[in-house]
Every structure is written in structure tokens, then in C-alpha cells.
Design an enzyme around this catalytic site. Structure first.
Site, PDB file in Angstrom:
ATOM      1  N   LYS A 120       0.833  -1.211   0.000  1.00  0.00           N
ATOM      2  CA  LYS A 120       0.000   0.000   0.000  1.00  0.00           C
ATOM      3  C   LYS A 120       0.871   1.266   0.000  1.00  0.00           C
ATOM      4  CE  LYS A 120      -2.438  -2.135  -1.048  1.00  0.00           C
ATOM      5  NZ  LYS A 120      -3.287  -2.136  -2.264  1.00  0.00           N
ATOM      6  N   GLN A 138      -6.791  13.445 -12.288  1.00  0.00           N
ATOM      7  CA  GLN A 138      -6.870  12.132 -11.647  1.00  0.00           C
ATOM      8  C   GLN A 138      -6.512  12.176 -10.163  1.00  0.00           C
ATOM      9  OE1 GLN A 138      -4.409  10.342 -15.006  1.00  0.00           O
ATOM     10  NE2 GLN A 138      -5.809   8.653 -14.613  1.00  0.00           N
ATOM     11  N   HIS A 146      -8.520   7.526  -0.843  1.00  0.00           N
ATOM     12  CA  HIS A 146      -8.501   6.066  -0.949  1.00  0.00           C
ATOM     13  C   HIS A 146      -7.102   5.516  -0.683  1.00  0.00           C
ATOM     14  CE1 HIS A 146      -9.350   2.025  -2.148  1.00  0.00           C
ATOM     15  NE2 HIS A 146      -8.633   2.094  -3.249  1.00  0.00           N
ATOM     16  N   TYR A 183      -5.584  -3.622 -16.376  1.00  0.00           N
ATOM     17  CA  TYR A 183      -6.219  -2.595 -17.214  1.00  0.00           C
ATOM     18  C   TYR A 183      -5.261  -1.432 -17.470  1.00  0.00           C
ATOM     19  CZ  TYR A 183      -9.100   1.425 -18.419  1.00  0.00           C
ATOM     20  OH  TYR A 183      -9.600   2.551 -19.025  1.00  0.00           O
ATOM     21  N   THR A 204     -15.016  -0.370 -11.590  1.00  0.00           N
ATOM     22  CA  THR A 204     -15.616   0.364 -10.468  1.00  0.00           C
ATOM     23  C   THR A 204     -16.636  -0.504  -9.745  1.00  0.00           C
ATOM     24  OG1 THR A 204     -15.345   2.427 -11.718  1.00  0.00           O
ATOM     25  CG2 THR A 204     -16.772   2.495  -9.790  1.00  0.00           C
TER      26      THR A 204
END
Length: 267
Positions: A120, A138, A146, A183, A204
Site C-alpha cells: 500500500k 486524476q 482512498h 487494465y 468500479t
């Protein structure tokens, strides 16, 4: 005032000496101050220092670096997710207690939580890439919160709740990140993937499902006799509820309301 400071002092050592996992007390980033420092530096770097540094510079072409980073993330998240799945399969899947001993199985579970926390921290690099590419759109509140929230949750999991039911976190989140970075890698190889609204919408949706599963898994502890610390659930459940609200708002605005607006404008 001295009484307040004294209570804070004793409270700090009570939490981080007596309540925390003693097996992690001497490890890197075991101090909460190091995490606070990382978060402060991260937010300032991506919201203030970075944009100011890039103000009179052209966006950097770091495509190859990003592709390498994506591959690394795919491999690391696959490893973490699979290892966590192996452990979840052998514990009580819906109410796994934490084994605080030094037996090999419990130490392996703790290691998974430790590596997940480290991963993380590595995730924060993604935002640095956005800064270097001047992709400031972005770097939204959702994105920054998050990433910061996952660092905090993984730190708590590693420092206080290193095993048992906590393994759901690296298991599911690791899987989601594998899909996500596959992706990202595809979009780096072929920019036409960026036009695939269906893929982004599905990604999502997977993230929303992940948060929902976390709420069910950790929320269920409140309604049964379970040896897993309920205190952890008081932290993880509200966090994931908030994430559903944030991601749900993003999903509705991006894939529902905007689509309805486009259809209306086309008439």
C-alpha cells in the site's frame, strides 16, 4: 495541562505497547509517527509541492516506467492475494481469530499483513506518476483519500490485527488491484483501451462489491460470538461504508447520470 499531557503520554504507550502486536514493535514503520509523516508528505507532494515543481515543465514521458510499475504491481498483488487466500481457506472463514503466538502459521499470516502494508505504500507512487505527467484531474479527493485510507487500514491490520479475519483485506484488495493494474498496463500498451467505458465501469463495480463484502465480513462480527477483535470492525466497517459512498457517487456521476444526460442531449 500537565495532567492532560501525562494522560496522552500514558495513553500512547498503552495503545502501542500493550494493545499492539508485540511481534511488530521493532519493525520498520511500527511507530504511528512514521505513518503520519508519510501521509503528510504524500498529500503535500501530490497536491502542493509536485504541481508547483511541474508548473513550468512539460509532462514527462514515463510510459516505460509506468508499464514496469504495472507489471510489478500485478505480480506482487497476485502473490499477496493468493497467499492470503491460502490462509483464509484454513481458518474459520467468517470469524477467524488472530493467533498472537510465534507458531509458523500465525507468523505467515502476520507476514502477509506486513507485505500488504508495504504494498500500500508502493501504491502511493501511482499518484507521483500523475504529477509527473501533469494528470491533475486524476488526483481527486477520492483518489488521495482512498490511497491514504488503505495505508492506514493496512497499517492497523499489520500493527494490531495481524491475522485471522484481517486476511480478507489483502485477499480481496489484492485481487482487485490485479484486475486494475492489468487494465492500466493495457491502456499503456494500447491507448484505445482508455475508450472502453465498459471495462472501466466493470472495474468500479468490482471495487464497490469489494467494499460491500468487507462491510458484511467485518460487520458480521457484531452479531455473533467471535474471537476476532470487534474494535477492528469499528474501524473497518465505517471506512468501507464511506468508500462505498465515495465510489458510488463517482459511479453514478460517471456512468449513470452522464449517460442519461448524453441520451437526453442526443434527442
Amino acid at each position: 495541562m500537565s495532567v492532560v499531557l501525562k494522560n496522552l503520554y500514558h495513553g500512547y504507550f498503552w495503545i502501542f505497547d500493550e494493545l499492539s502486536d508485540v511481534r511488530t514493535s521493532n519493525l520498520l514503520f511500527s511507530s504511528p509517527f512514521s505513518i503520519i509523516a508519510v501521509m503528510v508528505i504524500y498529500v503535500h507532494a501530490v497536491k502542493i509541492w509536485g504541481p508547483k515543481l511541474m508548473e513550468n515543465r512539460q509532462p514527462y514521458n514515463i510510459k516505460n516506467i509506468i508499464m514496469t510499475y504495472d507489471i510489478l504491481q500485478i505480480l506482487l498483488n497476485t502473490y499477496i492475494s493468493v497467499q492470503a487466500l491460502r490462509q483464509v481457506a484454513i481458518i474459520q472463514i467468517d470469524c477467524g481469530a488472530i493467533d498472537w503466538s510465534d507458531n509458523p502459521k500465525s507468523l505467515e499470516q502476520l507476514s502477509i499483513m506486513k507485505y500488504f502494508f508495504g504494498l500500500k505504500l508502493v501504491d502511493l507512487v501511482e499518484t507521483i506518476f500523475f504529477v509527473l505527467r501533469k494528470s491533475y484531474r486524476q488526483i481527486s479527493f477520492l483518489h488521495v483519500y482512498h490511497h491514504a485510507g488503505m495505508v492506514l487500514c493496512s497499517y492497523l491490520g499489520f500493527r494490531f490485527f495481524g491475522g485471522g479475519l484481517s486476511l480478507w483485506l489483502p485477499m480481496l484488495n489484492g485481487f482487485v488491484h490485479v484486475v486494475m493494474f492489468v487494465y492500466y498496463f493495457l491502456t499503456a500498451v494500447d491507448s484505445s483501451w482508455k475508450q472502453s467505458t465498459a471495462f472501466k465501469r466493470t472495474l468500479t463495480q468490482i471495487q464497490l462489491i469489494q467494499f460491500g463484502v468487507f462491510i458484511v465480513v467485518y460487520g458480521s462480527v457484531f452479531f455473533r460470538k467471535c474471537e476476532y477483535p470487534s474494535f477492528a470492525c469499528y474501524l473497518f466497517v465505517p471506512q468501507n461504508v464511506f468508500m462505498i459512498l465515495l465510489f458510488g457517487d463517482f459511479y453514478l456521476k460517471t456512468y449513470v447520470f452522464s449517460k442519461s444526460k448524453n441520451v437526453k442531449n442526443a434527442k
